[in-house]
Design an enzyme around this catalytic site. Structure first.
Site, short mmCIF file in Angstrom:
data_model
loop_
_atom_site.label_atom_id
_atom_site.label_comp_id
_atom_site.label_asym_id
_atom_site.label_seq_id
_atom_site.Cartn_x
_atom_site.Cartn_y
_atom_site.Cartn_z
N LEU A 227 70.54 -7.21 55.81
CA LEU A 227 71.80 -7.37 55.08
C LEU A 227 71.77 -6.65 53.73
O LEU A 227 70.88 -6.88 52.91
CB LEU A 227 72.10 -8.85 54.88
N ASP A 228 72.78 -5.80 53.50
CA ASP A 228 72.97 -5.09 52.22
C ASP A 228 71.73 -4.33 51.78
O ASP A 228 71.45 -4.21 50.58
CB ASP A 228 73.38 -6.08 51.12
N ALA A 229 70.98 -3.80 52.73
CA ALA A 229 69.75 -3.08 52.40
C ALA A 229 69.65 -1.74 53.10
O ALA A 229 68.58 -1.15 53.16
CB ALA A 229 68.54 -3.95 52.75
#
Length: 284
Positions: A227-229
């Site tokens: 997530l969000d990486a």
């Protein structure tokens, strides 16, 4: 102007630039743009070359196989070849916030994006009137824990039916499943505030205000299972002054978000983003 764009990555070796340039010259290619980068730590070579197609000696349908046989195989290249005679198709996923959607549709209407938008998908009805004002089909698919898998299957069917090339999450407030992401590797662009991981949750600007931050920003990246990486495409920041209110921070943050996301879309459309692992090379 009809043009072709070649994106290359391989291990760094002597003679790559010369070989590619000679291939284009030998076939009467008028080079419009060319750039390369070497990651010395990884020992990797990256290159982007764009040339005029109308005067090129090879027929369009023969370029890929000829380049692979004469150049790519020798250097063990991973390469992609793109032509600008077909507009890519971009689907937008939205929820309730309108700032990124408005910005994208305005730029699309003004001709700043060389792209087709066959549909906008949302888990809420709030933005339907905005989308329809631009004569773009709006598909409402409510999502909750009980139907998330079924909804994603419908979304993927819609994307396939409309021959969508890539997806933009314009503040779509749902987490995509691993199966969905695998269907579009490095082809799903997301935008979020740059407070992560310090200020998570639904109100990051409120939390940042309470902490007294001096900089706010936004990040556009490709979506991965983590997530969000995912690989970062574009980022920007703005300074916060002591007299700025929470409302100021929200507005400043949203202004940055829409510009950063639009830049990321532009880079992706122009094939200027080369993802490698969890990093990107951006040929500005």
């Amino acid at each position: 102007m009809n043009r072709a764009t070649l994106i290359i990555q391989c291990s760094d070796q002597k003679g790559i630039v010369a070989a590619v340039s000679e291939f284009l010259f030998a076939n009467k290619g008028n080079i419009l743009e060319i750039d390369q980068h070497v990651d010395q730590e990884l020992g990797m070579f990256f290159m982007r070359a764009s040339w005029e197609l109308d005067t090129f000696a090879l027929k369009k349908e023969l370029i890929y196989d000829t380049f692979e046989k004469e150049i790519a195989t020798k250097f063990a290249m991973d390469f992609q070849l793109y032509f600008n005679d077909r507009k890519p198709k971009m689907a937008l996923f939205v929820s309730k916030l309108s700032h990124c959607l408005f910005d994208i549709l305005s730029r699309y209407h003004a001709g700043q994006f060389d792209v087709e938008i066959p549909l906008v998908i949302s888990n809420h009805n709030d933005l339907q009137a905005i989308v329809q004002a631009f004569d773009i089909p709006f598909v409402h698919l409510p999502v909750d824990k009980s139907n998330k898998k079924d909804v994603e299957e419908k979304q993927l069917q819609l994307l396939k039916r409309h021959e969508v090339d890539f997806v933009v999450l314009a503040r779509y407030m749902q987490i995509l499943s691993e199966d969905f992401i695998k269907a579009y590797p490095n082809k799903i662009i997301n935008i979020h505030h740059s407070f992560l991981p310090a200020f998570v949750g639904a109100k990051p600007y409120h939390a940042a205000y309470a902490r007294g931050v001096k900089i706010i920003g936004a990040t556009a990246h490709y979506v991965t299972e983590e997530l969000d990486a995912g690989p970062i495409i574009e980022q920007d920041v703005a300074r916060v002054r002591h007299h700025n209110t929470i409302s100021d921070l929200v507005q400043m943050g949203q202004d940055i978000e829409k510009v950063v996301l639009s830049k990321a879309i532009k880079y992706h459309l122009e094939h200027k983003v080369l993802a490698f692992g969890n990093k990107t090379v951006i040929f500005y």
